[in-house]
Design a protein around this motif. Sequence first.
Motif, short mmCIF file in Angstrom:
data_model
loop_
_atom_site.label_atom_id
_atom_site.label_comp_id
_atom_site.label_asym_id
_atom_site.label_seq_id
_atom_site.Cartn_x
_atom_site.Cartn_y
_atom_site.Cartn_z
N ARG A 30 0.82 -1.21 0.00
CA ARG A 30 0.00 0.00 0.00
C ARG A 30 0.86 1.26 0.00
NH1 ARG A 30 -4.96 -1.54 4.19
NH2 ARG A 30 -6.25 -2.61 2.63
N VAL A 31 1.96 1.24 0.73
CA VAL A 31 2.87 2.39 0.72
C VAL A 31 3.44 2.60 -0.67
CG1 VAL A 31 5.06 3.29 1.60
CG2 VAL A 31 3.42 2.22 3.18
N ILE A 32 3.85 1.51 -1.31
CA ILE A 32 4.43 1.60 -2.65
C ILE A 32 3.42 2.17 -3.64
CG2 ILE A 32 5.26 0.21 -4.60
CD1 ILE A 32 6.45 -1.70 -2.44
N ASN A 33 2.14 1.80 -3.46
CA ASN A 33 1.10 2.23 -4.39
C ASN A 33 0.38 3.50 -3.94
OD1 ASN A 33 1.09 0.13 -6.51
ND2 ASN A 33 0.66 -1.24 -4.80
N ASN A 34 0.98 4.21 -2.97
CA ASN A 34 0.45 5.51 -2.51
C ASN A 34 -0.99 5.42 -2.02
OD1 ASN A 34 2.82 7.00 -3.25
ND2 ASN A 34 2.18 6.81 -5.38
N SER A 35 -1.33 4.33 -1.34
CA SER A 35 -2.68 4.20 -0.79
C SER A 35 -2.89 5.22 0.32
CB SER A 35 -2.90 2.79 -0.25
OG SER A 35 -4.11 2.73 0.48
N PRO A 36 -4.07 5.87 0.35
CA PRO A 36 -4.35 6.80 1.43
C PRO A 36 -4.66 6.11 2.76
CG PRO A 36 -6.25 6.60 -0.01
CD PRO A 36 -5.15 5.80 -0.64
N PHE A 37 -4.82 4.77 2.72
CA PHE A 37 -5.23 4.05 3.91
C PHE A 37 -4.03 3.48 4.67
CE2 PHE A 37 -8.82 4.08 1.06
CZ PHE A 37 -9.84 4.48 1.90
N VAL A 38 -3.04 4.33 4.90
CA VAL A 38 -1.86 3.98 5.70
C VAL A 38 -1.60 5.15 6.65
CG1 VAL A 38 0.59 3.38 5.68
CG2 VAL A 38 -0.88 2.63 3.80
N LYS A 39 -1.40 4.86 7.91
CA LYS A 39 -1.10 5.92 8.87
C LYS A 39 0.20 6.60 8.49
CE LYS A 39 -3.49 3.80 12.81
NZ LYS A 39 -3.33 3.23 14.17
N GLU A 40 0.27 7.91 8.75
CA GLU A 40 1.41 8.69 8.30
C GLU A 40 2.71 8.23 8.93
OE1 GLU A 40 3.26 10.95 5.78
OE2 GLU A 40 1.09 10.61 5.77
N ASP A 41 2.69 7.89 10.25
CA ASP A 41 3.93 7.44 10.88
C ASP A 41 4.38 6.09 10.33
OD1 ASP A 41 1.75 6.18 12.01
OD2 ASP A 41 2.70 5.94 13.98
N ARG A 43 3.71 5.08 7.23
CA ARG A 43 4.22 5.36 5.88
C ARG A 43 5.67 5.85 5.94
NH1 ARG A 43 1.59 6.34 1.31
NH2 ARG A 43 -0.38 6.64 2.42
N ARG A 44 5.94 6.77 6.88
CA ARG A 44 7.31 7.30 6.99
C ARG A 44 8.30 6.21 7.37
NH1 ARG A 44 4.72 11.97 9.35
NH2 ARG A 44 5.09 11.11 11.42
N ARG A 45 7.90 5.32 8.26
CA ARG A 45 8.79 4.25 8.70
C ARG A 45 9.10 3.30 7.54
NH1 ARG A 45 5.90 2.42 12.47
NH2 ARG A 45 5.29 0.31 11.85
N VAL A 46 8.08 2.92 6.80
CA VAL A 46 8.28 2.01 5.67
C VAL A 46 9.12 2.69 4.59
CG1 VAL A 46 7.13 0.75 3.80
CG2 VAL A 46 6.16 0.73 6.12
N GLU A 47 8.83 3.94 4.28
CA GLU A 47 9.59 4.66 3.25
C GLU A 47 11.05 4.81 3.65
OE1 GLU A 47 7.32 8.25 2.83
OE2 GLU A 47 6.06 7.43 1.22
N ALA A 48 11.31 4.99 4.96
CA ALA A 48 12.69 5.11 5.43
C ALA A 48 13.45 3.80 5.22
CB ALA A 48 12.71 5.50 6.91
N VAL A 49 12.80 2.68 5.50
CA VAL A 49 13.43 1.38 5.30
C VAL A 49 13.67 1.12 3.81
CG1 VAL A 49 13.16 -1.12 5.58
CG2 VAL A 49 12.47 0.43 7.43
N ILE A 50 12.67 1.47 3.00
CA ILE A 50 12.82 1.31 1.54
C ILE A 50 14.01 2.12 1.03
CG2 ILE A 50 11.77 1.92 -0.68
CD1 ILE A 50 9.06 1.13 0.54
N ALA A 51 14.11 3.38 1.48
CA ALA A 51 15.21 4.23 1.04
C ALA A 51 16.55 3.71 1.53
CB ALA A 51 14.99 5.66 1.55
N GLU A 52 16.61 3.24 2.79
CA GLU A 52 17.87 2.75 3.36
C GLU A 52 18.41 1.54 2.61
OE1 GLU A 52 19.55 0.85 7.57
OE2 GLU A 52 17.53 1.70 7.46
N HIS A 53 17.51 0.68 2.18
CA HIS A 53 17.95 -0.57 1.55
C HIS A 53 17.80 -0.56 0.03
CE1 HIS A 53 18.60 -2.63 5.38
NE2 HIS A 53 17.51 -1.98 5.80
N GLY A 54 17.40 0.59 -0.53
CA GLY A 54 17.35 0.72 -1.99
C GLY A 54 16.38 -0.24 -2.65
#
Length: 347
Positions: A30-41, A43-54
């Motif tokens: 859902r984070v990858i597909n920009n779903s609005p049904f994800v809590k903001e904190d 989303r930020r945590r998942v995006e940080a892990v995605i960015a860290e591990h490429g």
Amino acid sequence: MSEPKRPSGKPATINDIARLAEVSKKTVSRVINNSPFVKEDTRRRVEAVIAEHGYSPDPQARGLAFRRSFLVGMIYDNPSPNYVVNMQQGVLDAVRGAGLELVVHPCNRASDRFLDEVRSFIVRQKLFGVILPPSVSEDDRVVQILKAADCPYVRIASVSLDVPECMVVTHDSRGAARAARHLAELGHRRIAFISGPDSFRSSHERGRGFQDGLAEHGLKLDPAYVRKGAYTFESGVEAAAELLALPEPPTAIFAGNDEMAIGVMKAARDAGMDVPGDLSIVGFDDLPMASRVWPNLTTVRLPIRDMGRMAAEKLTAGLHGLDAATMIQPEVDPSLVVRDSTTGPRP
């Protein structure tokens, strides 16, 4: 307790991201597909892990998982290139944010190979889903092919032809009635209509709505003032030339789309007539060209780009955790845009 680690030297997978972010795979998706049904904190945590591990989703792996490509098809048979381009832009507005691409398939419904070619296109591309603009949307044979292939679809049509999650309804008859009221209220009585081809449901709906609008003012559409067009510029020129050569030519013409309306303008100039002094003209669709010709064209506005976007949003609703039947706008309401090509008839 030490932080969970992923195997070194290997690309991160969605399972790695979910484990490291301490969420489910579905949440990562859902984070990858920009779903609005994800809590903001979250989303930020998942995006940080995605960015860290490429991490980036593998389109082939995603396609295998869903047994489909990540392509949205648009199957169309429409003689108006401006209509088609506007529709494509609307679809692209929606699918780009969902990790999908658009592939178009022009076709000819009159061809003996029409259905075979449509079936081959759907099976060969393993489409995520299909957008069906008019008039292909009105062909139940195409819908049966899509159902047999278990391929999702959304139809765009002038009337409701399917369940709500599979429809965007444009109510063409309402817009045509507004065109009729406008001409009647200006004082026109000799009013002509150039229809689209019989193979388009929109052609019939626009004709029906136009007659209903005239009837509200006690007027009837004289059969002598009716011509059949093909939704093309050339057919508008030809039909208008016949109408303007009548012993008592019309003082106003409603053309079934803008392409034909602009053809009417040419026929009027060829006949030495002034628009709108000698002839008022109304089109339908409000394509970009309507505000670029002179005089600017009075027309019924269908938000064609928005219609494409709405259809694509319905098709991709599941990716964002939405209910296509209730959460995506199901219909549009055509409006009249009054410009410079209409005025009252000369005394």
